[in-house]
Scaffold this motif. Sequence first.
Motif, PDB file in Angstrom:
ATOM      1  N   LEU A 159      -4.976   0.722  -2.585  1.00  0.00           N
ATOM      2  CA  LEU A 159      -5.544   2.033  -2.882  1.00  0.00           C
ATOM      3  C   LEU A 159      -5.743   2.269  -4.370  1.00  0.00           C
ATOM      4  O   LEU A 159      -6.536   3.123  -4.757  1.00  0.00           O
ATOM      5  N   ASP A 160      -5.042   1.528  -5.214  1.00  0.00           N
ATOM      6  CA  ASP A 160      -5.277   1.674  -6.652  1.00  0.00           C
ATOM      7  C   ASP A 160      -6.333   0.680  -7.150  1.00  0.00           C
ATOM      8  O   ASP A 160      -6.561   0.553  -8.343  1.00  0.00           O
ATOM      9  N   ALA A 163      -9.592  -7.667   3.994  1.00  0.00           N
ATOM     10  CA  ALA A 163     -11.004  -8.029   3.862  1.00  0.00           C
ATOM     11  C   ALA A 163     -11.777  -7.853   5.172  1.00  0.00           C
ATOM     12  O   ALA A 163     -12.986  -7.674   5.153  1.00  0.00           O
ATOM     13  N   ASP A 164     -11.079  -7.864   6.311  1.00  0.00           N
ATOM     14  CA  ASP A 164     -11.761  -7.666   7.590  1.00  0.00           C
ATOM     15  C   ASP A 164     -11.851  -6.194   7.977  1.00  0.00           C
ATOM     16  O   ASP A 164     -12.330  -5.855   9.046  1.00  0.00           O
ATOM     17  N   GLY A 165     -11.382  -5.295   7.099  1.00  0.00           N
ATOM     18  CA  GLY A 165     -11.494  -3.859   7.344  1.00  0.00           C
ATOM     19  C   GLY A 165     -10.288  -3.210   7.978  1.00  0.00           C
ATOM     20  O   GLY A 165     -10.236  -1.996   8.101  1.00  0.00           O
ATOM     21  N   PHE A 166      -9.290  -3.997   8.376  1.00  0.00           N
ATOM     22  CA  PHE A 166      -8.098  -3.402   8.968  1.00  0.00           C
ATOM     23  C   PHE A 166      -7.261  -2.723   7.886  1.00  0.00           C
ATOM     24  O   PHE A 166      -7.115  -3.260   6.778  1.00  0.00           O
ATOM     25  N   PRO A 167      -6.694  -1.549   8.172  1.00  0.00           N
ATOM     26  CA  PRO A 167      -5.824  -0.888   7.199  1.00  0.00           C
ATOM     27  C   PRO A 167      -4.519  -1.657   7.047  1.00  0.00           C
ATOM     28  O   PRO A 167      -4.050  -2.299   7.989  1.00  0.00           O
ATOM     29  N   ILE A 168      -3.935  -1.602   5.860  1.00  0.00           N
ATOM     30  CA  ILE A 168      -2.684  -2.295   5.569  1.00  0.00           C
ATOM     31  C   ILE A 168      -1.612  -1.272   5.223  1.00  0.00           C
ATOM     32  O   ILE A 168      -1.806  -0.427   4.356  1.00  0.00           O
ATOM     33  N   TYR A 169      -0.493  -1.364   5.925  1.00  0.00           N
ATOM     34  CA  TYR A 169       0.665  -0.537   5.675  1.00  0.00           C
ATOM     35  C   TYR A 169       1.762  -1.473   5.154  1.00  0.00           C
ATOM     36  O   TYR A 169       1.759  -2.649   5.458  1.00  0.00           O
ATOM     37  N   ALA A 170       2.692  -0.950   4.389  1.00  0.00           N
ATOM     38  CA  ALA A 170       3.659  -1.813   3.705  1.00  0.00           C
ATOM     39  C   ALA A 170       4.689  -2.449   4.644  1.00  0.00           C
ATOM     40  O   ALA A 170       4.526  -3.576   5.059  1.00  0.00           O
ATOM     41  N   PRO A 173      -3.867  -1.009 -12.311  1.00  0.00           N
ATOM     42  CA  PRO A 173      -2.957  -0.285 -11.413  1.00  0.00           C
ATOM     43  C   PRO A 173      -2.626   1.105 -11.946  1.00  0.00           C
ATOM     44  O   PRO A 173      -2.749   1.365 -13.147  1.00  0.00           O
ATOM     45  N   ASP A 174      -2.202   1.994 -11.052  1.00  0.00           N
ATOM     46  CA  ASP A 174      -1.872   3.361 -11.466  1.00  0.00           C
ATOM     47  C   ASP A 174      -0.364   3.602 -11.488  1.00  0.00           C
ATOM     48  O   ASP A 174       0.118   4.654 -11.101  1.00  0.00           O
ATOM     49  N   HIS A 175       0.368   2.621 -11.948  1.00  0.00           N
ATOM     50  CA  HIS A 175       1.824   2.709 -12.078  1.00  0.00           C
ATOM     51  C   HIS A 175       2.244   1.829 -13.247  1.00  0.00           C
ATOM     52  O   HIS A 175       1.426   1.082 -13.803  1.00  0.00           O
ATOM     53  N   LEU A 176       3.501   1.908 -13.633  1.00  0.00           N
ATOM     54  CA  LEU A 176       4.014   1.080 -14.718  1.00  0.00           C
ATOM     55  C   LEU A 176       3.985  -0.389 -14.311  1.00  0.00           C
ATOM     56  O   LEU A 176       4.160  -0.715 -13.125  1.00  0.00           O
ATOM     57  N   ILE A 177       3.762  -1.256 -15.285  1.00  0.00           N
ATOM     58  CA  ILE A 177       3.715  -2.701 -15.033  1.00  0.00           C
ATOM     59  C   ILE A 177       4.641  -3.409 -16.019  1.00  0.00           C
ATOM     60  O   ILE A 177       5.206  -2.774 -16.907  1.00  0.00           O
ATOM     61  N   LYS A 213       6.006   3.270  -4.311  1.00  0.00           N
ATOM     62  CA  LYS A 213       6.820   4.379  -4.813  1.00  0.00           C
ATOM     63  C   LYS A 213       5.936   5.585  -5.110  1.00  0.00           C
ATOM     64  O   LYS A 213       6.253   6.715  -4.731  1.00  0.00           O
ATOM     65  N   ARG A 214       4.805   5.354  -5.765  1.00  0.00           N
ATOM     66  CA  ARG A 214       3.889   6.447  -6.081  1.00  0.00           C
ATOM     67  C   ARG A 214       3.353   7.112  -4.824  1.00  0.00           C
ATOM     68  O   ARG A 214       3.119   8.316  -4.786  1.00  0.00           O
ATOM     69  N   LEU A 215       3.170   6.343  -3.750  1.00  0.00           N
ATOM     70  CA  LEU A 215       2.663   6.884  -2.486  1.00  0.00           C
ATOM     71  C   LEU A 215       3.750   7.546  -1.643  1.00  0.00           C
ATOM     72  O   LEU A 215       3.472   8.048  -0.566  1.00  0.00           O
ATOM     73  N   GLY A 216       4.997   7.542  -2.121  1.00  0.00           N
ATOM     74  CA  GLY A 216       6.086   8.216  -1.414  1.00  0.00           C
ATOM     75  C   GLY A 216       6.727   7.404  -0.316  1.00  0.00           C
ATOM     76  O   GLY A 216       7.318   7.971   0.606  1.00  0.00           O
ATOM     77  N   HIS A 217       6.666   6.074  -0.392  1.00  0.00           N
ATOM     78  CA  HIS A 217       7.292   5.229   0.626  1.00  0.00           C
ATOM     79  C   HIS A 217       8.775   5.526   0.739  1.00  0.00           C
ATOM     80  O   HIS A 217       9.474   5.639  -0.268  1.00  0.00           O
ATOM     81  N   LYS A 218       9.256   5.673   1.973  1.00  0.00           N
ATOM     82  CA  LYS A 218      10.679   5.898   2.232  1.00  0.00           C
ATOM     83  C   LYS A 218      11.161   4.866   3.252  1.00  0.00           C
ATOM     84  O   LYS A 218      10.511   4.644   4.271  1.00  0.00           O
ATOM     85  N   VAL A 219      12.292   4.246   2.967  1.00  0.00           N
ATOM     86  CA  VAL A 219      12.860   3.232   3.854  1.00  0.00           C
ATOM     87  C   VAL A 219      13.087   3.835   5.238  1.00  0.00           C
ATOM     88  O   VAL A 219      13.627   4.920   5.378  1.00  0.00           O
ATOM     89  N   GLY A 220      12.662   3.116   6.263  1.00  0.00           N
ATOM     90  CA  GLY A 220      12.873   3.529   7.639  1.00  0.00           C
ATOM     91  C   GLY A 220      11.809   4.458   8.192  1.00  0.00           C
ATOM     92  O   GLY A 220      11.760   4.696   9.390  1.00  0.00           O
TER      93      GLY A 220
END
Length: 180
Positions: free
Chosen positions: A93-94, A168-175, A39-43, A151-158
């Motif tokens: 994405l990571d 796996a079926d190719g559909f994009p995933i949003y949080a 991953p590209d963030h702290l663990i 957080k690294r991608l800039g997610h903001k509540v709302g």
Amino acid sequence: ATESAPLKLVSAEERTPERNKVKIRKRNDEVSIQSNGIPDHLIGAFPNSGNPHEVKEQDYDIVFPSDREEAPTVTKLQGDLASRQFRVFVVTLDGVFLEPGTAEFRKGRRENGWNYEALGGAVRLGLDANYGHVQPDGNYHYHGLPTGLMKRLGHKVGEHSPLIGWAADGFPIYALYGQA
């Protein structure tokens, strides 16, 4: 353990042992992800009291179709990764797997017909604050929302969530939040 318990997460304050390496290519008919699975963030600290394993580089080369069609059942990854004992649903994405709804098998046997919910707290898996932990082979993966990545991608509540990966079926995933 047969009942849920409060989930105890390990704080994510550690740097990964190796640098994240991921290459994503989008073409007309496919999305290709090559990754070392770091991953590209702290663990969290691994090993820890709930998880004795160390994070290790992996060698993933995953291809998703871009001609997405709704499927009647869950689509599993194809190719070399199809033989994994657990169900990979998303690659983020990571370049880290997201495996919701999977965990240890009851009494360690697959034939019991069910397994523990990773986020149910009944079995201590050493999950960190990103809802991730490590398999015996060193594979770090998420069981819930990858909060460090978000957080690294800039997610903001709302607000509309950023793209976090592909199913796996190719559909994009949003949080959390999509378009109304």
